[in-house]
Design a protein around this motif. Structure first.
Motif, PDB file in Angstrom:
ATOM      1  N   VAL A  20       0.848  -1.185   0.000  1.00  0.00           N
ATOM      2  CA  VAL A  20       0.000   0.000   0.000  1.00  0.00           C
ATOM      3  C   VAL A  20       0.886   1.238   0.000  1.00  0.00           C
ATOM      4  O   VAL A  20       1.810   1.345   0.800  1.00  0.00           O
ATOM      5  CB  VAL A  20      -0.931   0.018   1.230  1.00  0.00           C
ATOM      6  CG1 VAL A  20      -1.840   1.233   1.183  1.00  0.00           C
ATOM      7  CG2 VAL A  20      -1.775  -1.250   1.254  1.00  0.00           C
ATOM      8  N   LEU A  21       0.613   2.149  -0.909  1.00  0.00           N
ATOM      9  CA  LEU A  21       1.429   3.348  -1.083  1.00  0.00           C
ATOM     10  C   LEU A  21       0.636   4.576  -0.683  1.00  0.00           C
ATOM     11  O   LEU A  21      -0.467   4.804  -1.189  1.00  0.00           O
ATOM     12  CB  LEU A  21       1.881   3.459  -2.542  1.00  0.00           C
ATOM     13  CG  LEU A  21       2.717   4.692  -2.915  1.00  0.00           C
ATOM     14  CD1 LEU A  21       4.089   4.590  -2.249  1.00  0.00           C
ATOM     15  CD2 LEU A  21       2.854   4.794  -4.413  1.00  0.00           C
ATOM     16  N   ILE A  22       1.168   5.359   0.248  1.00  0.00           N
ATOM     17  CA  ILE A  22       0.549   6.630   0.629  1.00  0.00           C
ATOM     18  C   ILE A  22       1.129   7.738  -0.236  1.00  0.00           C
ATOM     19  O   ILE A  22       2.352   7.810  -0.402  1.00  0.00           O
ATOM     20  CB  ILE A  22       0.801   6.951   2.115  1.00  0.00           C
ATOM     21  CG1 ILE A  22       0.141   5.897   3.014  1.00  0.00           C
ATOM     22  CG2 ILE A  22       0.277   8.336   2.459  1.00  0.00           C
ATOM     23  CD1 ILE A  22       0.423   6.088   4.482  1.00  0.00           C
ATOM     24  N   THR A  23       0.271   8.552  -0.801  1.00  0.00           N
ATOM     25  CA  THR A  23       0.747   9.713  -1.562  1.00  0.00           C
ATOM     26  C   THR A  23       0.034  10.969  -1.082  1.00  0.00           C
ATOM     27  O   THR A  23      -1.086  10.904  -0.552  1.00  0.00           O
ATOM     28  CB  THR A  23       0.486   9.540  -3.068  1.00  0.00           C
ATOM     29  OG1 THR A  23      -0.916   9.372  -3.290  1.00  0.00           O
ATOM     30  CG2 THR A  23       1.245   8.329  -3.604  1.00  0.00           C
ATOM     31  N   PHE A  24       0.701  12.074  -1.251  1.00  0.00           N
ATOM     32  CA  PHE A  24       0.128  13.360  -0.877  1.00  0.00           C
ATOM     33  C   PHE A  24       0.122  14.264  -2.110  1.00  0.00           C
ATOM     34  O   PHE A  24       1.155  14.471  -2.744  1.00  0.00           O
ATOM     35  CB  PHE A  24       0.946  13.994   0.247  1.00  0.00           C
ATOM     36  CG  PHE A  24       0.517  15.402   0.585  1.00  0.00           C
ATOM     37  CD1 PHE A  24       1.194  16.504   0.080  1.00  0.00           C
ATOM     38  CD2 PHE A  24      -0.579  15.621   1.396  1.00  0.00           C
ATOM     39  CE1 PHE A  24       0.785  17.788   0.384  1.00  0.00           C
ATOM     40  CE2 PHE A  24      -0.988  16.905   1.712  1.00  0.00           C
ATOM     41  CZ  PHE A  24      -0.302  17.981   1.199  1.00  0.00           C
TER      42      PHE A  24
END
Length: 583
Positions: free
Chosen positions: A278-282
């Protein structure tokens, strides 16, 4: 013009002067212990060394002497003949215990539900079942293959361990993406004024909540793997403890428990068969300044799931597309630079170690110097240990000083953290899963982050520079070391054994070795003035990427920048680094 040779690069060193036993094991010990019967009566816990079938008792080394004097015709059995020992009481207690009603023993078996039952289970859950029989009756005429079960448990344990490792890696992956995106948040924050403090806190809280929520799922899976491994390990040890002892009831119970636990394990493995990261991006809002009063956060926090069906090819060959040169000399440098090590951080900043000027320098994305940190010894090598922290090897051979200095990047400034001292030369350094790998020019050592020696993994004393630089594969199953004296690249297993040895006319006096995040292996030949790409097994050359004809002289270090898809080369006695765009 300055000239240099092999001997002139020895200032300070090679370049011009680089978590206890598991709970599973503890649970196994409980099942395997046999206490001396005599000592146990005296409330002393001493391990038994002998079992006397005539006495039906266990004896420790001291008590058996008296036993042998009193009972000369008895024939005791030592630990070498444990098959003739009875089943340990703790093994019996462990297997007979009901999983639901811990104080009750298993007495019955329900054929309709294929369940072992104590009297409470039988009354509460199986009183309407037609086929509930005593285990003693059930086992008549039946046989069990405990050895086969033990092999099955071993296989399942290995699969669960892999699954657990994948889930733990997923936690680290999402943490890494979280750390990278924090820098974007900080950049956005610098464009607005102090009135945005409240909005910033809301955004960071939302991101932290997202991280916590995402990690919680993997943490549950990890905890489940740990529990199943512990239970399977205990069952395996219990099965081994009753092998060849003609305990029909215990064998049946063990078989039933093992099958149930194996089925549970297979269900868990099936549920987690498709590994995801799972990749968190902003995503910052470009209109934030204009619409400040209407916003509740800096931007949009998202996460995406990446299914890992196929790993990226570690042997994909780079193609060089272009070159740029960047000056890394500071106004306070007293000597010409020699860049012996390079690290690219998750926030896209670059750290370079300058051996001649005893400095570590921080560069921005355009390779402009942002800040630097002066050190008392000659820098040798450097590796990243945290998203914003590196470990640097330092030497002063003349004064016999050898250290590892930890340096953190804080608000685009370099801050010296703790320091470790060693008795041997500290040349190359690499980091993987909490361990430091340090070379001494003739040996490779494994240390904890606190500086505790784990082991000397490899040694070659045939010359002075046989174990120079080192790197760890992304999967953590291989180590690469450069043998500068004999012009070799060695690939080691994680126990220190040599897997392969690579030599090539295009690789002379290798110094730096680097492994990209996808496993591509790069090595610099100082004397041959080359950068080579080698296959991930360390067996063959895939390409000669950069040579003297590309304007390179004295390559001492090499590093891949995944943010810009480029190879950075650090040079000896040169104020510049070279950056080669690759595809």
């Amino acid at each position: 013009m300055a000239t240099f040779s092999q001997s002139s690069i020895d200032k300070g060193s090679d370049i011009t002067k680089s978590f206890s036993q598991s709970t599973i094991d503890k649970g196994s010990d409980i099942l395997q212990d046999f206490l001396c019967s005599t000592c146990e009566e005296k409330q002393l816990d001493k391990m038994a060394d002998i079992y006397c079938e005539s006495c039906v008792k266990f004896y420790c080394g001291e008590c058996v002497n008296m036993h042998n004097k009193l009972f000369t015709k008895h024939t005791p059995y030592g630990r070498g003949a444990m098959k003739k020992w009875p089943v340990a009481k703790k093994v019996e207690d462990f297997l007979l215990k009901c999983d639901v009603h811990k104080e009750e023993s298993l007495k019955m078996y329900c054929d309709e539900h294929s369940e072992l039952c104590c009297t409470n289970c039988a009354f509460l859950n199986h009183r309407l079942c037609q086929k509930v029989t005593l285990i003693s009756d059930k086992v008549k005429g039946q046989s069990t293959d405990l050895q086969k079960l033990s092999v099955s448990i071993k296989t399942i344990l290995e699969e669960i361990k892999k699954n657990q490792d994948n889930q733990e890696a997923s936690i680290q992956y999402v943490q890494s993406s979280y750390d990278e995106q924090l820098y974007t948040i900080q950049e956005t924050r610098q464009k607005i004024n102090s009135a945005l403090d409240t909005i910033e806190q809301k955004t960071l809280k939302e991101m932290k909540d997202t991280l916590t929520k995402l990690q919680a799922s993997s943490k549950i899976a990890v905890d489940k793997c740990i529990r199943l491994r512990d239970e399977l390990q205990q069952l395996r040890d219990a099965v081994q403890g009753i092998s060849d002892k003609s305990k029909a009831e215990l064998s049946f119970i063990a078989t039933r428990k093992c099958k149930d636990k194996i089925q549970q394990s297979k269900t868990v493995l099936k549920e987690n068969s498709l590994q995801t990261n799972v990749l968190i991006t902003f995503q910052p809002n470009d209109e934030i300044v204009q619409y400040l009063s209407t916003l509740s956060g800096f931007g949009r926090i998202e996460h995406s799931t990446q299914t890992l069906n196929v790993q990226e090819d570690p042997n994909k060959v780079f193609t060089v597309q272009g070159k740029s040169e960047h000056n890394v000399r500071t106004s306070s440098d007293s000597d010409v630079c020699s860049i012996c090590a390079i690290c690219v951080l998750p926030d896209k900043q670059v750290l370079v170690a300058d051996v001649d000027n005893k400095k570590v320098k921080l560069l921005d994305e355009q390779y402009k110097i942002v800040s630097h940190c002066s050190l008392t010894l000659f820098t040798q090598d450097m590796c990243q240990i945290l998203p914003n922290e590196v470990a640097v090897t330092l030497n002063d051979e003349k004064n016999n000083k050898h250290e590892v200095q930890f340096i953190a990047v804080n608000n685009r400034q370099l801050v010296k953290e703790n320091n470790l001292k060693f008795r041997h030369t500290c040349r190359g350094i690499a980091f993987h899963q909490g361990d430091l790998y340090i070379t001494s020019r003739t040996a490779l050592y494994k240390y904890t982050l606190s500086g505790t020696l784990v082991s000397k993994m490899y040694e070659d004393t045939s010359d002075q520079r046989t174990v120079n630089s080192c790197a760890v594969s992304p999967t953590g199953d291989k180590l690469y070391i450069t043998n500068n004296s004999h012009h070799k690249l060695l690939t080691l297993a994680m126990d220190g054994s040599v897997l392969t040895t690579f030599t090539d006319p295009a690789l002379q006096a290798p110094y730096g070795v680097h492994v990209t995040p996808t496993g591509q292996v790069l090595v610099s030949g100082w004397r041959s003035v080359t950068i080579l790409q080698v296959d991930d097994e360390g067996r063959r050359k895939l390409a000669t990427l950069i040579t003297k004809e590309d304007g390179m002289e004295g390559p001492a270090s090499v590093c891949y920048n995944r943010h810009t898809a480029s190879i950075i080369v650090g040079l000896v006695i040169n104020n510049s680094i070279l950056v080669f765009k690759v595809q």
